[in-house]
Design a protein around this motif. Structure first.
Motif, PDB file in Angstrom:
ATOM      1  N   VAL A   2      11.701  46.462 -51.656  1.00 49.28           N
ATOM      2  CA  VAL A   2      11.589  45.164 -50.980  1.00 49.28           C
ATOM      3  C   VAL A   2      10.530  45.229 -49.875  1.00 49.28           C
ATOM      4  CG1 VAL A   2      12.801  43.535 -49.474  1.00 49.28           C
ATOM      5  CG2 VAL A   2      13.908  44.391 -51.549  1.00 49.28           C
ATOM      6  N   GLU A   3      10.500  46.333 -49.145  1.00 48.81           N
ATOM      7  CA  GLU A   3       9.487  46.496 -48.089  1.00 48.81           C
ATOM      8  C   GLU A   3       8.078  46.498 -48.677  1.00 48.81           C
ATOM      9  OE1 GLU A   3      10.403  50.068 -46.035  1.00 48.81           O
ATOM     10  OE2 GLU A   3      12.240  49.297 -45.104  1.00 48.81           O
ATOM     11  N   GLU A  12      11.184  36.706 -50.737  1.00 54.51           N
ATOM     12  CA  GLU A  12      12.286  37.085 -49.863  1.00 54.51           C
ATOM     13  C   GLU A  12      13.109  38.198 -50.514  1.00 54.51           C
ATOM     14  OE1 GLU A  12      12.755  35.948 -46.837  1.00 54.51           O
ATOM     15  OE2 GLU A  12      10.983  34.668 -47.011  1.00 54.51           O
ATOM     16  N   LYS A  13      13.864  38.907 -49.678  1.00 52.64           N
ATOM     17  CA  LYS A  13      14.647  40.048 -50.152  1.00 52.64           C
ATOM     18  C   LYS A  13      15.538  39.686 -51.331  1.00 52.64           C
ATOM     19  CE  LYS A  13      18.379  43.174 -48.732  1.00 52.64           C
ATOM     20  NZ  LYS A  13      19.248  43.635 -47.616  1.00 52.64           N
ATOM     21  N   ASP A  14      16.338  38.621 -51.183  1.00 52.26           N
ATOM     22  CA  ASP A  14      17.291  38.279 -52.241  1.00 52.26           C
ATOM     23  C   ASP A  14      16.582  37.913 -53.535  1.00 52.26           C
ATOM     24  OD1 ASP A  14      19.334  38.747 -50.483  1.00 52.26           O
ATOM     25  OD2 ASP A  14      19.759  36.639 -50.060  1.00 52.26           O
ATOM     26  N   SER A  15      15.437  37.226 -53.418  1.00 48.65           N
ATOM     27  CA  SER A  15      14.693  36.839 -54.604  1.00 48.65           C
ATOM     28  C   SER A  15      14.115  38.065 -55.310  1.00 48.65           C
ATOM     29  CB  SER A  15      13.562  35.879 -54.220  1.00 48.65           C
ATOM     30  OG  SER A  15      12.756  35.586 -55.341  1.00 48.65           O
ATOM     31  N   LEU A  16      13.562  38.998 -54.543  1.00 46.89           N
ATOM     32  CA  LEU A  16      12.996  40.206 -55.130  1.00 46.89           C
ATOM     33  C   LEU A  16      14.068  41.048 -55.816  1.00 46.89           C
ATOM     34  CD1 LEU A  16      10.542  41.225 -52.268  1.00 46.89           C
ATOM     35  CD2 LEU A  16       9.901  40.428 -54.557  1.00 46.89           C
ATOM     36  N   PHE A  30      15.058  52.484 -64.220  1.00 50.58           N
ATOM     37  CA  PHE A  30      15.030  51.759 -62.953  1.00 50.58           C
ATOM     38  C   PHE A  30      13.615  51.736 -62.383  1.00 50.58           C
ATOM     39  CE2 PHE A  30      15.702  52.215 -58.206  1.00 50.58           C
ATOM     40  CZ  PHE A  30      16.021  50.878 -57.970  1.00 50.58           C
ATOM     41  N   THR A  31      12.931  52.862 -62.448  1.00 49.56           N
ATOM     42  CA  THR A  31      11.558  52.944 -61.939  1.00 49.56           C
ATOM     43  C   THR A  31      10.623  52.036 -62.735  1.00 49.56           C
ATOM     44  OG1 THR A  31      11.936  55.231 -61.231  1.00 49.56           O
ATOM     45  CG2 THR A  31       9.657  54.513 -61.415  1.00 49.56           C
ATOM     46  N   LEU A  32      10.749  52.053 -64.048  1.00 45.64           N
ATOM     47  CA  LEU A  32       9.921  51.177 -64.875  1.00 45.64           C
ATOM     48  C   LEU A  32      10.225  49.709 -64.597  1.00 45.64           C
ATOM     49  CD1 LEU A  32      10.057  53.171 -68.227  1.00 45.64           C
ATOM     50  CD2 LEU A  32       8.060  52.845 -66.770  1.00 45.64           C
ATOM     51  N   SER A  33      11.477  49.397 -64.331  1.00 44.76           N
ATOM     52  CA  SER A  33      11.841  48.014 -64.006  1.00 44.76           C
ATOM     53  C   SER A  33      11.259  47.589 -62.667  1.00 44.76           C
ATOM     54  CB  SER A  33      13.366  47.858 -64.003  1.00 44.76           C
ATOM     55  OG  SER A  33      13.902  48.035 -65.305  1.00 44.76           O
ATOM     56  N   MET A  34      11.198  48.513 -61.699  1.00 50.14           N
ATOM     57  CA  MET A  34      10.560  48.190 -60.419  1.00 50.14           C
ATOM     58  C   MET A  34       9.072  47.899 -60.618  1.00 50.14           C
ATOM     59  SD  MET A  34      12.203  50.565 -57.396  1.00 50.14           S
ATOM     60  CE  MET A  34      11.936  52.153 -58.198  1.00 50.14           C
ATOM     61  N   ILE A  35       8.408  48.708 -61.434  1.00 53.63           N
ATOM     62  CA  ILE A  35       6.981  48.489 -61.696  1.00 53.63           C
ATOM     63  C   ILE A  35       6.768  47.140 -62.391  1.00 53.63           C
ATOM     64  CG2 ILE A  35       5.005  49.306 -63.032  1.00 53.63           C
ATOM     65  CD1 ILE A  35       6.030  52.159 -62.529  1.00 53.63           C
ATOM     66  N   GLU A  36       7.592  46.853 -63.387  1.00 54.81           N
ATOM     67  CA  GLU A  36       7.482  45.578 -64.099  1.00 54.81           C
ATOM     68  C   GLU A  36       7.678  44.397 -63.152  1.00 54.81           C
ATOM     69  OE1 GLU A  36      10.203  43.154 -67.278  1.00 54.81           O
ATOM     70  OE2 GLU A  36       9.760  45.253 -67.767  1.00 54.81           O
TER      71      GLU A  36
END
Length: 238
Positions: free
Chosen positions: A34-35, A42-46, A68-74
């Protein structure tokens, strides 16, 4: 080991957030994510967009840190309309690698409980997630010698427990599954004919939330693993 034809002979244990801490590392990484993308929502949206990606990708990547890492990148690509800086992608990858190397922190009562049960029952570790990561955590935990077998599976369902408890025990009817996830550890084990013991954890991934099978005769809930030996004794002597 129990020998009565109707007695409990086999106990399955979940690993993450049942034997050792796990979800807290995902929450910390989510906060870092989120940072990194604070200028794009916004945090909740992200977090909602990330959760959508995780759910969508379970069928392709399975459970665990790599997916999880691939989902963060996507998600980073999506929320920036494809303009995410390479530096941010690099930091997301670094966060994933850090998760894969975090020290193992066993939960209270785990060692004493396994030690108390290992001499009387077959203990089976049944966990899902990244193969290498789960093997690493089991090795670092120092708990491996308590288990007669280890099963690292892609998902947990009624057929999973039927197969495992037939292979490593005397069938699901004479087995028990212990874990912090109602959806993965408790409900499908009960559907297979086993006992399902719910050990709540303060942090449980929202995807694992379902209603407790409160009316199921073989459902029990305990506050912590320290209560398990007494519960097992009561069930076995019933």
């Amino acid at each position: 080991m129990s020998t009565s034809s109707n007695s409990l002979t086999t106990i399955g244990f979940d690993a993450d957030d049942t034997l050792w801490q796990n979800e807290q590392f995902f929450r910390l990484t989510e906060a870092h994510f989120v940072e990194l993308l604070a200028g794009h929502g916004e945090k909740d949206s992200l977090l909602a967009r990330l959760l959508e990606a995780e759910k969508r990708n379970l069928g392709a990547y399975g459970f665990g840190i790599k997916g999880f890492t691939l989902s963060m990148i996507e998600t980073a690509i999506d929320v920036t309309d494809g303009k995410v800086p390479g530096e941010v992608i690099g930091k997301i990858l670094a966060a994933g690698r850090e998760m894969l190397s975090h020290p193992v922190e066993t939960l209270p009562h785990v060692h004493d409980t396994l030690e108390a049960l290992a001499s009387r029952y077959r203990l089976v570790l049944i966990t899902k997630g990244d193969l290498f990561d789960q093997e690493r955590k089991l090795a670092q935990s120092g708990l491996g010698d308590f288990f007669n077998a280890v099963e690292i599976v892609s998902d947990k369902s009624r057929p999973t427990y039927e197969r495992i408890f037939a292979r490593h025990g005397d069938g699901p009817e004479r087995a028990m599954m212990v874990g912090n996830s109602l959806k993965s550890d408790v409900v499908p084990a009960i559907e297979a004919g086993s006992w399902g013991i719910f050990v709540p954890h303060d942090l449980t991934w929202v995807v694992e939330h379902v209603e407790p099978p409160a009316t199921a005769p073989r459902f029990r809930e305990i506050a912590h693993l320290g209560e398990l030996p007494g519960l097992v004794l009561g069930i076995d002597n019933d």
